[in-house]
Design a protein around this motif. Structure first.
Motif, PDB file in Angstrom:
ATOM      1  N   LEU A  48      -4.118   9.348   9.960  1.00 20.23           N
ATOM      2  CA  LEU A  48      -3.512   9.069   8.662  1.00 20.23           C
ATOM      3  C   LEU A  48      -4.114   9.975   7.597  1.00 20.23           C
ATOM      4  CD1 LEU A  48      -3.607   5.159   8.741  1.00 20.23           C
ATOM      5  CD2 LEU A  48      -1.562   6.588   8.920  1.00 20.23           C
ATOM      6  N   ALA A  49      -3.324  10.301   6.584  1.00 24.51           N
ATOM      7  CA  ALA A  49      -3.862  11.016   5.427  1.00 24.51           C
ATOM      8  C   ALA A  49      -4.882  10.127   4.728  1.00 24.51           C
ATOM      9  CB  ALA A  49      -2.727  11.379   4.461  1.00 24.51           C
ATOM     10  N   LEU A  50      -5.863  10.732   4.076  1.00 19.29           N
ATOM     11  CA  LEU A  50      -6.920   9.959   3.420  1.00 19.29           C
ATOM     12  C   LEU A  50      -6.350   8.991   2.382  1.00 19.29           C
ATOM     13  CD1 LEU A  50      -9.821  12.522   2.848  1.00 19.29           C
ATOM     14  CD2 LEU A  50      -9.783  10.558   4.398  1.00 19.29           C
ATOM     15  N   GLY A  51      -5.350   9.454   1.631  1.00 21.83           N
ATOM     16  CA  GLY A  51      -4.741   8.574   0.638  1.00 21.83           C
ATOM     17  C   GLY A  51      -4.164   7.322   1.271  1.00 21.83           C
ATOM     18  N   THR A  52      -3.533   7.472   2.424  1.00 22.33           N
ATOM     19  CA  THR A  52      -2.975   6.326   3.141  1.00 22.33           C
ATOM     20  C   THR A  52      -4.080   5.382   3.597  1.00 22.33           C
ATOM     21  OG1 THR A  52      -1.122   7.681   3.910  1.00 22.33           O
ATOM     22  CG2 THR A  52      -1.533   5.629   5.092  1.00 22.33           C
ATOM     23  N   VAL A  58      -0.532  -0.773  -4.574  1.00 26.62           N
ATOM     24  CA  VAL A  58      -1.809  -0.076  -4.419  1.00 26.62           C
ATOM     25  C   VAL A  58      -1.513   1.411  -4.338  1.00 26.62           C
ATOM     26  CG1 VAL A  58      -3.904   0.183  -3.054  1.00 26.62           C
ATOM     27  CG2 VAL A  58      -2.758  -2.046  -3.144  1.00 26.62           C
ATOM     28  N   ALA A  59      -2.038   2.197  -5.282  1.00 25.36           N
ATOM     29  CA  ALA A  59      -1.740   3.631  -5.325  1.00 25.36           C
ATOM     30  C   ALA A  59      -2.935   4.396  -5.868  1.00 25.36           C
ATOM     31  CB  ALA A  59      -0.517   3.894  -6.192  1.00 25.36           C
ATOM     32  N   GLY A  60      -2.950   5.696  -5.638  1.00 27.65           N
ATOM     33  CA  GLY A  60      -3.989   6.540  -6.199  1.00 27.65           C
ATOM     34  C   GLY A  60      -3.793   6.751  -7.686  1.00 27.65           C
ATOM     35  N   ALA A  61      -4.857   7.171  -8.370  1.00 27.38           N
ATOM     36  CA  ALA A  61      -4.822   7.327  -9.822  1.00 27.38           C
ATOM     37  C   ALA A  61      -3.743   8.309 -10.277  1.00 27.38           C
ATOM     38  CB  ALA A  61      -6.191   7.790 -10.313  1.00 27.38           C
ATOM     39  N   THR A  62      -3.576   9.431  -9.565  1.00 27.37           N
ATOM     40  CA  THR A  62      -2.590  10.435  -9.954  1.00 27.37           C
ATOM     41  C   THR A  62      -1.173   9.887  -9.861  1.00 27.37           C
ATOM     42  OG1 THR A  62      -4.078  12.042  -8.920  1.00 27.37           O
ATOM     43  CG2 THR A  62      -1.903  12.835  -9.586  1.00 27.37           C
ATOM     44  N   PRO A  86       0.844  -1.196   0.000  1.00 27.65           N
ATOM     45  CA  PRO A  86       0.000   0.000   0.000  1.00 27.65           C
ATOM     46  C   PRO A  86       0.882   1.250   0.000  1.00 27.65           C
ATOM     47  CG  PRO A  86       0.089  -0.947   2.207  1.00 27.65           C
ATOM     48  CD  PRO A  86       0.947  -1.820   1.320  1.00 27.65           C
ATOM     49  N   ILE A  87       0.932   1.928  -1.129  1.00 35.13           N
ATOM     50  CA  ILE A  87       1.757   3.127  -1.241  1.00 35.13           C
ATOM     51  C   ILE A  87       1.251   4.174  -0.245  1.00 35.13           C
ATOM     52  CG2 ILE A  87       2.455   5.009  -2.771  1.00 35.13           C
ATOM     53  CD1 ILE A  87       3.750   2.283  -3.400  1.00 35.13           C
ATOM     54  N   GLY A  88       2.180   4.811   0.476  1.00 31.81           N
ATOM     55  CA  GLY A  88       1.809   5.741   1.526  1.00 31.81           C
ATOM     56  C   GLY A  88       1.614   7.171   1.054  1.00 31.81           C
ATOM     57  N   TYR A  89       0.738   7.888   1.755  1.00 32.12           N
ATOM     58  CA  TYR A  89       0.502   9.308   1.499  1.00 32.12           C
ATOM     59  C   TYR A  89       0.737  10.128   2.769  1.00 32.12           C
ATOM     60  CZ  TYR A  89      -1.345   8.003  -3.029  1.00 32.12           C
ATOM     61  OH  TYR A  89      -1.466   7.511  -4.311  1.00 32.12           O
ATOM     62  N   GLY A  90       1.439   9.532   3.726  1.00 32.68           N
ATOM     63  CA  GLY A  90       1.787  10.249   4.935  1.00 32.68           C
ATOM     64  C   GLY A  90       0.696  10.266   5.981  1.00 32.68           C
ATOM     65  N   SER A  91       0.902  11.111   6.986  1.00 30.74           N
ATOM     66  CA  SER A  91      -0.062  11.224   8.083  1.00 30.74           C
ATOM     67  C   SER A  91      -0.029  12.628   8.663  1.00 30.74           C
ATOM     68  CB  SER A  91       0.253  10.201   9.181  1.00 30.74           C
ATOM     69  OG  SER A  91       1.421  10.594   9.894  1.00 30.74           O
ATOM     70  N   PHE A  92      -1.043  12.922   9.455  1.00 41.86           N
ATOM     71  CA  PHE A  92      -1.094  14.112  10.289  1.00 41.86           C
ATOM     72  C   PHE A  92      -0.646  13.687  11.687  1.00 41.86           C
ATOM     73  CE2 PHE A  92      -3.916  14.776   6.784  1.00 41.86           C
ATOM     74  CZ  PHE A  92      -3.937  16.148   6.534  1.00 41.86           C
ATOM     75  N   PRO A  93      -0.441  14.630  12.600  1.00 42.54           N
ATOM     76  CA  PRO A  93      -0.051  14.234  13.955  1.00 42.54           C
ATOM     77  C   PRO A  93      -1.075  13.353  14.675  1.00 42.54           C
ATOM     78  CG  PRO A  93       0.476  16.539  13.589  1.00 42.54           C
ATOM     79  CD  PRO A  93      -0.322  16.098  12.396  1.00 42.54           C
ATOM     80  N   ASP A  94      -2.355  13.422  14.242  1.00 43.55           N
ATOM     81  CA  ASP A  94      -3.401  12.673  14.950  1.00 43.55           C
ATOM     82  C   ASP A  94      -4.169  11.679  14.089  1.00 43.55           C
ATOM     83  OD1 ASP A  94      -4.537  14.637  13.409  1.00 43.55           O
ATOM     84  OD2 ASP A  94      -6.093  15.159  14.870  1.00 43.55           O
ATOM     85  N   GLU A 142      -6.205  11.752  -2.774  1.00 43.44           N
ATOM     86  CA  GLU A 142      -4.742  11.848  -2.757  1.00 43.44           C
ATOM     87  C   GLU A 142      -4.239  13.206  -2.262  1.00 43.44           C
ATOM     88  OE1 GLU A 142      -2.480   9.687  -6.015  1.00 43.44           O
ATOM     89  OE2 GLU A 142      -4.386  10.083  -7.013  1.00 43.44           O
ATOM     90  N   HIS A 143      -5.122  14.169  -2.138  1.00 49.45           N
ATOM     91  CA  HIS A 143      -4.723  15.507  -1.688  1.00 49.45           C
ATOM     92  C   HIS A 143      -5.683  15.993  -0.606  1.00 49.45           C
ATOM     93  CE1 HIS A 143      -7.992  17.617  -3.905  1.00 49.45           C
ATOM     94  NE2 HIS A 143      -7.917  16.531  -4.664  1.00 49.45           N
ATOM     95  N   GLU A 144      -5.144  16.782   0.336  1.00 49.47           N
ATOM     96  CA  GLU A 144      -5.940  17.376   1.408  1.00 49.47           C
ATOM     97  C   GLU A 144      -5.426  18.777   1.684  1.00 49.47           C
ATOM     98  OE1 GLU A 144      -7.125  14.755   4.804  1.00 49.47           O
ATOM     99  OE2 GLU A 144      -5.640  13.403   3.912  1.00 49.47           O
TER     100      GLU A 144
END
Length: 214
Positions: free
Chosen positions: A40-44, A131-135, A30-38, A163-165
Protein backbone atom coordinates in the motif's frame (compact mmCIF):
# COMPACT_ATOMS: atom_id res chain seq x y z
CA UNK A 1 14.22 23.92 3.29
CA UNK A 2 11.40 24.89 0.93
CA UNK A 3 9.89 21.41 1.18
CA UNK A 4 10.04 21.63 4.97
CA UNK A 5 8.34 25.04 4.83
CA UNK A 6 5.52 23.71 2.64
CA UNK A 7 5.08 20.72 4.95
CA UNK A 8 4.89 23.10 7.91
CA UNK A 9 2.34 25.30 6.13
CA UNK A 10 0.19 22.32 5.16
CA UNK A 11 0.39 20.85 8.65
CA UNK A 12 -0.83 24.13 10.11
CA UNK A 13 -3.64 24.63 7.57
CA UNK A 14 -4.92 21.04 7.68
CA UNK A 15 -8.65 20.74 8.11
CA UNK A 16 -9.65 19.10 11.39
CA UNK A 17 -13.21 18.68 12.61
CA UNK A 18 -12.84 15.80 15.08
CA UNK A 19 -15.97 14.08 16.40
CA UNK A 20 -15.74 15.38 19.94
CA UNK A 21 -18.90 15.66 22.00
CA UNK A 22 -20.96 13.84 19.37
CA UNK A 23 -23.39 11.01 20.08
CA UNK A 24 -21.58 8.59 17.80
CA UNK A 25 -20.09 7.98 14.37
CA UNK A 26 -21.86 5.65 11.96
CA UNK A 27 -19.35 5.62 9.09
CA UNK A 28 -15.55 5.98 9.08
CA UNK A 29 -13.92 6.57 5.68
CA UNK A 30 -10.15 6.20 5.31
CA UNK A 31 -9.45 8.20 2.15
CA UNK A 32 -7.23 6.16 -0.18
CA UNK A 33 -3.86 7.05 -1.69
CA UNK A 34 -3.56 3.97 -3.87
CA UNK A 35 -1.06 1.13 -3.80
CA UNK A 36 2.02 -0.30 -5.45
CA UNK A 37 1.97 -3.81 -6.94
CA UNK A 38 3.44 -5.20 -3.69
CA UNK A 39 2.36 -2.78 -0.96
CA UNK A 40 0.00 0.00 0.00
CA UNK A 41 1.05 3.61 -0.49
CA UNK A 42 2.16 5.26 2.76
CA UNK A 43 -0.80 7.64 2.67
CA UNK A 44 -3.18 4.68 2.51
CA UNK A 45 -1.42 3.00 5.44
CA UNK A 46 -1.62 6.10 7.62
CA UNK A 47 -5.26 6.66 6.64
CA UNK A 48 -6.18 3.09 7.62
CA UNK A 49 -4.25 3.27 10.88
CA UNK A 50 -6.04 6.44 11.93
CA UNK A 51 -9.38 5.02 10.83
CA UNK A 52 -8.73 1.90 12.94
CA UNK A 53 -8.02 4.10 15.96
CA UNK A 54 -11.36 5.87 15.57
CA UNK A 55 -13.09 2.57 14.92
CA UNK A 56 -12.01 1.50 18.40
CA UNK A 57 -13.34 4.78 19.82
CA UNK A 58 -16.67 4.20 18.02
CA UNK A 59 -17.14 0.41 18.06
CA UNK A 60 -20.52 0.57 16.29
CA UNK A 61 -19.13 2.42 13.26
CA UNK A 62 -18.52 0.74 9.91
CA UNK A 63 -15.22 1.30 8.11
CA UNK A 64 -15.87 1.93 4.42
CA UNK A 65 -13.27 2.08 1.67
CA UNK A 66 -12.86 1.89 -2.09
CA UNK A 67 -9.87 0.89 -4.25
CA UNK A 68 -8.30 2.54 -7.30
CA UNK A 69 -8.45 0.72 -10.63
CA UNK A 70 -6.34 3.09 -12.74
CA UNK A 71 -2.87 2.86 -11.18
CA UNK A 72 -1.76 -0.37 -12.87
CA UNK A 73 -3.44 -3.48 -14.24
CA UNK A 74 -5.37 -5.11 -11.39
CA UNK A 75 -4.55 -2.33 -8.92
CA UNK A 76 -8.02 -2.41 -7.37
CA UNK A 77 -7.60 -6.13 -6.55
CA UNK A 78 -4.18 -5.60 -4.96
CA UNK A 79 -5.32 -2.56 -2.98
CA UNK A 80 -8.45 -4.29 -1.71
CA UNK A 81 -6.52 -7.36 -0.52
CA UNK A 82 -3.83 -5.33 1.22
CA UNK A 83 -6.39 -3.07 2.91
CA UNK A 84 -8.23 -6.08 4.32
CA UNK A 85 -4.95 -7.52 5.60
CA UNK A 86 -3.91 -4.31 7.32
CA UNK A 87 -7.33 -3.71 8.89
CA UNK A 88 -7.34 -7.28 10.19
CA UNK A 89 -3.87 -6.70 11.68
CA UNK A 90 -5.19 -3.50 13.28
CA UNK A 91 -8.07 -5.41 14.89
CA UNK A 92 -10.92 -4.44 12.56
CA UNK A 93 -12.96 -7.51 11.65
CA UNK A 94 -14.55 -8.18 8.29
CA UNK A 95 -18.00 -7.71 9.82
CA UNK A 96 -17.24 -4.00 10.27
CA UNK A 97 -15.90 -3.39 6.77
CA UNK A 98 -17.85 -2.25 3.71
CA UNK A 99 -16.46 -1.75 0.22
CA UNK A 100 -17.49 0.56 -2.58
CA UNK A 101 -16.96 -0.06 -6.28
CA UNK A 102 -13.49 0.68 -7.76
CA UNK A 103 -12.67 4.35 -8.28
CA UNK A 104 -10.39 6.62 -10.32
CA UNK A 105 -10.38 9.92 -8.37
CA UNK A 106 -11.58 11.66 -5.22
CA UNK A 107 -15.06 12.46 -6.56
CA UNK A 108 -15.82 8.89 -7.63
CA UNK A 109 -14.40 7.75 -4.29
CA UNK A 110 -16.98 9.85 -2.46
CA UNK A 111 -19.88 8.78 -4.68
CA UNK A 112 -19.07 5.08 -4.56
CA UNK A 113 -18.40 5.10 -0.84
CA UNK A 114 -21.74 6.80 -0.22
CA UNK A 115 -23.48 4.13 -2.31
CA UNK A 116 -22.64 1.57 0.37
CA UNK A 117 -24.70 3.23 3.09
CA UNK A 118 -27.41 5.38 1.44
CA UNK A 119 -29.61 5.41 -1.65
CA UNK A 120 -30.13 9.16 -1.37
CA UNK A 121 -26.93 11.04 -0.46
CA UNK A 122 -28.65 14.43 -0.64
CA UNK A 123 -30.97 13.47 2.23
CA UNK A 124 -28.59 11.37 4.35
CA UNK A 125 -28.30 12.78 7.88
CA UNK A 126 -25.99 10.28 9.56
CA UNK A 127 -22.57 10.91 11.12
CA UNK A 128 -19.47 10.38 8.98
CA UNK A 129 -15.81 10.69 9.91
CA UNK A 130 -13.36 11.20 7.04
CA UNK A 131 -9.65 10.45 7.44
CA UNK A 132 -7.31 12.24 5.02
CA UNK A 133 -3.86 13.77 4.78
CA UNK A 134 -3.33 17.47 5.49
CA UNK A 135 -2.80 18.39 1.82
CA UNK A 136 -5.93 16.57 0.70
CA UNK A 137 -8.22 17.41 3.62
CA UNK A 138 -9.82 20.63 2.32
CA UNK A 139 -10.76 19.29 -1.12
CA UNK A 140 -11.98 16.01 0.39
CA UNK A 141 -14.26 17.85 2.80
CA UNK A 142 -15.56 20.11 0.00
CA UNK A 143 -16.44 17.13 -2.21
CA UNK A 144 -18.15 15.18 0.56
CA UNK A 145 -20.09 18.22 1.77
CA UNK A 146 -21.49 18.75 -1.74
CA UNK A 147 -22.49 15.09 -2.13
CA UNK A 148 -23.92 14.69 1.39
CA UNK A 149 -25.06 18.21 2.34
CA UNK A 150 -27.19 17.14 5.32
CA UNK A 151 -24.77 14.64 6.85
CA UNK A 152 -23.00 15.33 10.14
CA UNK A 153 -19.55 15.43 8.59
CA UNK A 154 -16.31 15.28 10.56
CA UNK A 155 -12.71 15.03 9.35
CA UNK A 156 -9.36 14.20 10.92
CA UNK A 157 -6.03 14.49 9.12
CA UNK A 158 -2.43 13.32 9.27
CA UNK A 159 0.99 14.60 8.16
CA UNK A 160 1.44 15.72 4.53
CA UNK A 161 4.83 14.01 4.53
CA UNK A 162 3.30 10.61 3.78
CA UNK A 163 0.89 11.74 1.05
CA UNK A 164 3.56 11.60 -1.66
CA UNK A 165 6.22 9.05 -2.64
CA UNK A 166 8.91 9.26 -5.30
CA UNK A 167 7.85 6.13 -7.19
CA UNK A 168 4.08 6.40 -6.73
CA UNK A 169 2.13 5.02 -9.75
CA UNK A 170 0.16 8.30 -9.93
CA UNK A 171 2.69 10.81 -11.23
CA UNK A 172 1.21 13.81 -9.40
CA UNK A 173 1.61 12.00 -6.07
CA UNK A 174 5.39 11.75 -6.45
CA UNK A 175 6.12 15.26 -5.22
CA UNK A 176 4.62 17.38 -2.45
CA UNK A 177 4.42 20.47 -4.66
CA UNK A 178 2.62 18.59 -7.43
CA UNK A 179 0.23 17.01 -4.93
CA UNK A 180 -0.48 20.37 -3.30
CA UNK A 181 -1.16 21.95 -6.71
CA UNK A 182 -3.41 19.01 -7.62
CA UNK A 183 -5.41 19.49 -4.44
CA UNK A 184 -5.87 23.19 -5.15
CA UNK A 185 -6.88 22.51 -8.75
CA UNK A 186 -9.35 19.84 -7.62
CA UNK A 187 -11.03 22.31 -5.26
CA UNK A 188 -11.18 24.94 -8.01
CA UNK A 189 -12.70 22.51 -10.52
CA UNK A 190 -15.33 21.35 -8.05
CA UNK A 191 -16.22 24.93 -7.16
CA UNK A 192 -16.32 26.25 -10.73
CA UNK A 193 -17.25 23.31 -12.96
CA UNK A 194 -19.00 20.99 -10.52
CA UNK A 195 -18.76 17.38 -9.42
CA UNK A 196 -19.91 15.81 -12.69
CA UNK A 197 -17.05 17.36 -14.64
CA UNK A 198 -14.41 16.67 -11.99
CA UNK A 199 -15.54 13.04 -11.67
CA UNK A 200 -14.42 12.40 -15.26
CA UNK A 201 -10.78 13.28 -14.58
CA UNK A 202 -8.31 10.45 -14.07
CA UNK A 203 -4.89 10.75 -12.41
CA UNK A 204 -1.86 10.63 -14.70
CA UNK A 205 -0.01 7.31 -14.51
CA UNK A 206 2.74 5.70 -16.55
CA UNK A 207 0.18 3.17 -17.77
CA UNK A 208 -3.47 4.25 -17.49
CA UNK A 209 -6.26 1.68 -17.34
CA UNK A 210 -9.95 2.20 -17.86
CA UNK A 211 -12.98 0.13 -16.98
CA UNK A 212 -16.38 -0.07 -18.70
CA UNK A 213 -18.13 1.26 -15.57
CA UNK A 214 -15.68 4.09 -14.90
Amino acid sequence: MRCFSLEYFLSRRRLRKPPRNCDGIEIIVPIGYGSFPDRLALGTVFSLRKAAYWARVFPEAAVVFTSSFHLFSGSEIVERRLKHQLLFFLGIGADRIREGRPIKNSVTEAYRTAETFTNNPQKYTGSILLVAGATHSHSVYMIWRKILPKAKLFITSFSPRVEHEKQHPALLQRNLYFWFATSLLRSLLVACLGLSFTAKIQHFTLRSHTRPDS
